[in-house]
Motif scaffolding. Structure first.
Motif, PDB file in Angstrom:
ATOM      1  N   ALA A 128      86.377  26.671 171.907  1.00 38.48           N
ATOM      2  CA  ALA A 128      86.178  27.925 172.635  1.00 38.48           C
ATOM      3  C   ALA A 128      86.772  29.119 171.892  1.00 38.48           C
ATOM      4  CB  ALA A 128      86.779  27.819 174.035  1.00 38.48           C
ATOM      5  N   SER A 129      87.539  28.882 170.836  1.00 38.85           N
ATOM      6  CA  SER A 129      88.110  29.995 170.077  1.00 38.85           C
ATOM      7  C   SER A 129      87.860  29.794 168.588  1.00 38.85           C
ATOM      8  CB  SER A 129      89.619  30.113 170.335  1.00 38.85           C
ATOM      9  OG  SER A 129      90.319  29.086 169.659  1.00 38.85           O
ATOM     10  N   VAL A 130      87.747  30.871 167.880  1.00 32.30           N
ATOM     11  CA  VAL A 130      87.519  30.800 166.437  1.00 32.30           C
ATOM     12  C   VAL A 130      88.716  30.154 165.753  1.00 32.30           C
ATOM     13  CG1 VAL A 130      87.190  32.189 164.342  1.00 32.30           C
ATOM     14  CG2 VAL A 130      85.978  32.789 166.443  1.00 32.30           C
ATOM     15  N   ILE A 131      89.920  30.472 166.189  1.00 31.63           N
ATOM     16  CA  ILE A 131      91.120  29.899 165.571  1.00 31.63           C
ATOM     17  C   ILE A 131      91.161  28.388 165.779  1.00 31.63           C
ATOM     18  CG2 ILE A 131      93.649  29.852 165.687  1.00 31.63           C
ATOM     19  CD1 ILE A 131      93.486  32.887 166.335  1.00 31.63           C
ATOM     20  N   GLY A 132      90.841  27.931 166.987  1.00 27.50           N
ATOM     21  CA  GLY A 132      90.817  26.497 167.262  1.00 27.50           C
ATOM     22  C   GLY A 132      89.761  25.788 166.434  1.00 27.50           C
ATOM     23  N   TRP A 133      88.614  26.421 166.296  1.00 21.71           N
ATOM     24  CA  TRP A 133      87.523  25.840 165.507  1.00 21.71           C
ATOM     25  C   TRP A 133      87.929  25.731 164.042  1.00 21.71           C
ATOM     26  CZ3 TRP A 133      84.302  27.369 161.498  1.00 21.71           C
ATOM     27  CH2 TRP A 133      83.170  26.594 161.316  1.00 21.71           C
ATOM     28  N   ILE A 134      88.490  26.799 163.491  1.00 18.97           N
ATOM     29  CA  ILE A 134      88.912  26.798 162.085  1.00 18.97           C
ATOM     30  C   ILE A 134      90.018  25.772 161.862  1.00 18.97           C
ATOM     31  CG2 ILE A 134      90.076  28.171 160.301  1.00 18.97           C
ATOM     32  CD1 ILE A 134      88.478  30.607 161.375  1.00 18.97           C
ATOM     33  N   ALA A 135      90.990  25.704 162.777  1.00 18.95           N
ATOM     34  CA  ALA A 135      92.085  24.730 162.642  1.00 18.95           C
ATOM     35  C   ALA A 135      91.558  23.304 162.649  1.00 18.95           C
ATOM     36  CB  ALA A 135      93.099  24.932 163.765  1.00 18.95           C
ATOM     37  N   THR A 136      90.592  23.026 163.512  1.00 13.59           N
ATOM     38  CA  THR A 136      90.035  21.676 163.602  1.00 13.59           C
ATOM     39  C   THR A 136      89.268  21.312 162.337  1.00 13.59           C
ATOM     40  OG1 THR A 136      89.968  21.736 166.000  1.00 13.59           O
ATOM     41  CG2 THR A 136      88.470  20.203 164.928  1.00 13.59           C
TER      42      THR A 136
END
Length: 157
Positions: free
Chosen positions: A121-129
């Protein structure tokens, strides 16, 4: 017999250096599986929304984001709990395993899905994953790291 480093003492998963075939190409396969699953979820959510929209004289169309979230959660949780893989993952020949090397159960599948959706749901979470999948020994995303799961190439057994 290979020796395990202290990092490996908590897991019965195939070792990434000694059993490379289990991890070969997994990040790319996960990406392709994600695209396949996203299309399946989108079509299913659109169909449900359309039917619900017709039945409610258009009101149901406004609920598309919620229906999409619900469809995604149910699809991912139920398919992972049933076979430790979504349909996209099955097509790509990969599946999830827990730290003991077992397939995921319903509770772990629901937790994994919840964490996955929260992070996506967030760009930061997506990039971290995505970064974690590319940089960790077991190609684990953030939900995998938190739950001790990983995706591997499906064994022949």
């Amino acid at each position: 017999m290979p020796t395990l480093s202290p990092m490996d003492s908590w897991t019965d998963l195939p070792h990434p250096e000694h059993d490379r075939q289990f991890y070969a190409g997994v990040p790319a396969k996960r990406a392709a599986a994600w695209v396949i699953d996203a299309l399946v979820i989108l079509v299913a959510a659109a169909a449900v929304t359309l039917v619900f929209g017709v039945l409610t004289l258009g009101f149901g169309l406004m609920l598309f984001p919620f229906i999409l979230f619900g469809a995604s959660f149910l699809y991912r949780t139920l398919t992972i709990a049933a076979s430790s893989a979504t349909w996209g993952m099955m097509l790509m020949g990969i599946e999830f395993r827990d730290r003991r090397g077992h397939r995921l159960d319903l509770v772990t599948a629901a937790l994994h899905t919840g964490l996955f959706l929260f992070l996506m749901a967030s760009v930061i979470g997506w990039i971290a994953t995505v970064a974690a999948m590319l940089l960790t020994r077991y190609n684990q995303g953030v939900p995998d790291l938190l739950l001790g799961t990983t995706a591997i190439n499906r064994p022949l057994d």
